[in-house]
Design a protein around this motif. Structure first.
Motif, PDB file in Angstrom:
ATOM      1  N   SER A  85      93.689 -24.761  18.831  1.00  0.00           N
ATOM      2  CA  SER A  85      93.993 -23.661  17.909  1.00  0.00           C
ATOM      3  C   SER A  85      93.742 -24.093  16.464  1.00  0.00           C
ATOM      4  N   LYS A  86      93.635 -25.401  16.247  1.00  0.00           N
ATOM      5  CA  LYS A  86      93.295 -25.934  14.930  1.00  0.00           C
ATOM      6  C   LYS A  86      91.834 -26.387  14.980  1.00  0.00           C
ATOM      7  N   THR A  87      90.992 -25.674  14.289  1.00  0.00           N
ATOM      8  CA  THR A  87      89.564 -25.978  14.321  1.00  0.00           C
ATOM      9  C   THR A  87      89.168 -26.844  13.140  1.00  0.00           C
ATOM     10  N   CYS A  88      88.064 -27.542  13.336  1.00  0.00           N
ATOM     11  CA  CYS A  88      87.437 -28.342  12.288  1.00  0.00           C
ATOM     12  C   CYS A  88      88.360 -29.416  11.733  1.00  0.00           C
ATOM     13  N   VAL A  89      89.129 -30.035  12.627  1.00  0.00           N
ATOM     14  CA  VAL A  89      89.916 -31.211  12.268  1.00  0.00           C
ATOM     15  C   VAL A  89      89.250 -32.426  12.902  1.00  0.00           C
ATOM     16  N   SER A  90      89.599 -33.604  12.432  1.00  0.00           N
ATOM     17  CA  SER A  90      89.029 -34.817  13.008  1.00  0.00           C
ATOM     18  C   SER A  90      89.527 -34.986  14.440  1.00  0.00           C
ATOM     19  N   LEU A 120      84.347 -35.704  12.822  1.00  0.00           N
ATOM     20  CA  LEU A 120      85.140 -36.263  11.739  1.00  0.00           C
ATOM     21  C   LEU A 120      85.033 -35.365  10.513  1.00  0.00           C
ATOM     22  N   ARG A 121      86.162 -34.815  10.082  1.00  0.00           N
ATOM     23  CA  ARG A 121      86.198 -33.962   8.892  1.00  0.00           C
ATOM     24  C   ARG A 121      86.268 -34.884   7.666  1.00  0.00           C
ATOM     25  N   LEU A 122      85.195 -34.883   6.881  1.00  0.00           N
ATOM     26  CA  LEU A 122      85.078 -35.884   5.832  1.00  0.00           C
ATOM     27  C   LEU A 122      86.102 -35.699   4.714  1.00  0.00           C
ATOM     28  N   GLU A 123      86.511 -34.460   4.433  1.00  0.00           N
ATOM     29  CA  GLU A 123      87.508 -34.285   3.374  1.00  0.00           C
ATOM     30  C   GLU A 123      88.858 -34.861   3.783  1.00  0.00           C
ATOM     31  N   GLU A 124      89.104 -34.989   5.075  1.00  0.00           N
ATOM     32  CA  GLU A 124      90.329 -35.636   5.553  1.00  0.00           C
ATOM     33  C   GLU A 124      90.261 -37.152   5.389  1.00  0.00           C
ATOM     34  N   LEU A 125      89.052 -37.693   5.507  1.00  0.00           N
ATOM     35  CA  LEU A 125      88.900 -39.144   5.498  1.00  0.00           C
ATOM     36  C   LEU A 125      88.550 -39.697   4.123  1.00  0.00           C
ATOM     37  N   ALA A 126      87.941 -38.887   3.274  1.00  0.00           N
ATOM     38  CA  ALA A 126      87.505 -39.365   1.959  1.00  0.00           C
ATOM     39  C   ALA A 126      88.619 -40.000   1.133  1.00  0.00           C
ATOM     40  N   PRO A 127      89.869 -39.460   1.143  1.00  0.00           N
ATOM     41  CA  PRO A 127      90.914 -40.108   0.346  1.00  0.00           C
ATOM     42  C   PRO A 127      91.230 -41.539   0.777  1.00  0.00           C
ATOM     43  N   HIS A 128      90.828 -41.915   1.987  1.00  0.00           N
ATOM     44  CA  HIS A 128      91.096 -43.261   2.490  1.00  0.00           C
ATOM     45  C   HIS A 128      89.902 -44.197   2.293  1.00  0.00           C
ATOM     46  N   ASP A 129      88.839 -43.671   1.710  1.00  0.00           N
ATOM     47  CA  ASP A 129      87.607 -44.435   1.527  1.00  0.00           C
ATOM     48  C   ASP A 129      87.579 -44.978   0.107  1.00  0.00           C
ATOM     49  N   ALA A 130      88.040 -46.214  -0.065  1.00  0.00           N
ATOM     50  CA  ALA A 130      88.189 -46.790  -1.407  1.00  0.00           C
ATOM     51  C   ALA A 130      86.856 -46.873  -2.147  1.00  0.00           C
ATOM     52  N   ALA A 131      85.754 -47.012  -1.415  1.00  0.00           N
ATOM     53  CA  ALA A 131      84.446 -47.158  -2.044  1.00  0.00           C
ATOM     54  C   ALA A 131      83.733 -45.825  -2.261  1.00  0.00           C
ATOM     55  N   ALA A 149      93.259 -46.130   4.952  1.00  0.00           N
ATOM     56  CA  ALA A 149      92.463 -47.159   4.294  1.00  0.00           C
ATOM     57  C   ALA A 149      92.797 -48.523   4.872  1.00  0.00           C
ATOM     58  N   SER A 150      91.807 -49.384   4.936  1.00  0.00           N
ATOM     59  CA  SER A 150      92.029 -50.729   5.465  1.00  0.00           C
ATOM     60  C   SER A 150      91.141 -51.724   4.736  1.00  0.00           C
ATOM     61  N   ILE A 151      91.563 -52.956   4.768  1.00  0.00           N
ATOM     62  CA  ILE A 151      90.723 -54.072   4.346  1.00  0.00           C
ATOM     63  C   ILE A 151      90.318 -54.806   5.608  1.00  0.00           C
ATOM     64  N   GLU A 152      89.027 -54.908   5.833  1.00  0.00           N
ATOM     65  CA  GLU A 152      88.501 -55.490   7.061  1.00  0.00           C
ATOM     66  C   GLU A 152      87.930 -56.872   6.783  1.00  0.00           C
ATOM     67  N   LEU A 153      88.477 -57.879   7.448  1.00  0.00           N
ATOM     68  CA  LEU A 153      87.982 -59.241   7.316  1.00  0.00           C
ATOM     69  C   LEU A 153      86.997 -59.550   8.444  1.00  0.00           C
ATOM     70  N   PRO A 154      86.077 -60.486   8.220  1.00  0.00           N
ATOM     71  CA  PRO A 154      85.113 -60.808   9.284  1.00  0.00           C
ATOM     72  C   PRO A 154      85.813 -61.338  10.522  1.00  0.00           C
ATOM     73  N   GLY A 155      85.415 -60.796  11.661  1.00  0.00           N
ATOM     74  CA  GLY A 155      86.000 -61.213  12.928  1.00  0.00           C
ATOM     75  C   GLY A 155      85.095 -62.188  13.654  1.00  0.00           C
TER      76      GLY A 155
END
Length: 296
Positions: A46-51, A80-91, A153-159
């Motif tokens: 019932s909720k469309t266009c969400v991630s 993936l709805r980009l306006e939902e994710l953009a605030p978590h994209d530090a770059a 948002a996350s900081i990803e270190l090399p694995g």
């Protein structure tokens, strides 16, 4: 790409707190700013266009379902709805809005796996509604349960495969403690299902070289980083520096983990990886991507 100042300060503070300053310079150089995706609730259509990952996509009537090379409808994986994710994209790489859709044509380890990434702008989403998958899609018996996902948002270190263990280990810190550090910085939790712009799972640390080679030259990777880098340099008229920059600018658009709840199982519980050139991402061009599968 260097970390933003707040993330530099966060990383430095944690490394000092954990008495990990021996690796400060190395991790400052190699840390990446990612967006983690965690499943929360079963899909509510019932909720469309969400991630959403798994289940069915929300598509306008005029958008045709993508087909694989054999003419069979591809299998839907995620929207993936980009306006939902953009605030978590530090770059600030997700500034174009709209929706990204991911479809797959085959799930076997291979070069340049048959796939399709669709980007619809916000104005194209008017009238989008749940589109049931065709009865037969590329992945046989693919009955994936849909989940709404949220970003952080996350900081990803090399694995494993990327990290220089000599740089992060010392007399007081072993590799297990380093893994604990990576989990703390990424905010790792049980519901994690995918990550954007982080490090891909691999044993060899050459995934971006493979992707860059195919995206720029169309040549298959032959498990030789040196040969691939020479081929890339040749593509750029012998410019080794430009070849190295091209690899550095090849980003993990989405790394999608195996997950029992959704029903994803990539080969032997591996990871499905989509790559894009930074230049294309910033231009909002999602027509040129690379897909590969890692499984131990």
């Amino acid at each position: 790409m260097p970390l933003t100042k707040p993330n530099q300060e966060k990383l430095e503070h944690l490394l000092q707190e954990q008495e990990y300053t021996h690796a400060l310079d190395y991790l400052m150089k190699h840390a990446r700013e990612g967006v983690r995706l965690a499943k929360r609730n079963l899909a509510d259509y019932s909720k469309t266009c969400v991630s959403r990952i798994g289940g069915d996509p929300d598509l306008p009537d005029e958008i045709e379902w993508p087909l694989d090379q054999e003419g069979t409808p591809m299998t839907f994986l995620a929207q993936l709805r980009l306006e939902e994710l953009a605030p978590h994209d530090a770059a600030s790489r997700l500034s174009h809005g709209g929706m990204l859709y991911f479809f797959l044509g085959v799930d076997e380890p291979a070069y340049h796996i048959d796939h399709f990434v669709l980007h619809l702008k916000d104005e194209q989403l008017a009238g989008a509604k749940r589109r049931l998958a065709p009865e037969e899609t590329s992945l046989e018996d693919a009955d994936y349960t849909g989940y709404e996902v949220v970003g952080r948002a996350s900081i990803e270190l090399p694995g494993y495969g990327y990290v220089d263990e000599e740089q992060v280990e010392d007399d007081e810190h072993d590799y297990e403690e380093y893994e604990d550090l990576t989990d703390e910085l990424s905010g790792s939790e049980d519901g994690d299902l995918a990550v954007m712009f982080g490090y891909p799972a691999t044993q060899h640390g050459d995934c971006e070289i493979e992707a860059a080679l195919m995206l720029m030259t169309g040549k298959h990777y032959e498990y030789s980083p040196d040969k691939a880098m020479k081929q890339l340099a040749d593509h750029f008229g012998g410019d080794e520096g430009q070849a190295e920059q091209e690899v550095a600018d090849t980003l993990v658009l989405l790394a999608l983990d195996s997950d029992n709840d959704v029903g994803f199982c990539w080969w032997d519980a591996g990871e499905l990886q989509f790559y894009i050139r930074k230049e294309d991402l910033l231009a909002g061009n999602f027509t040129r991507t690379y897909c590969s599968l890692y499984s131990s």
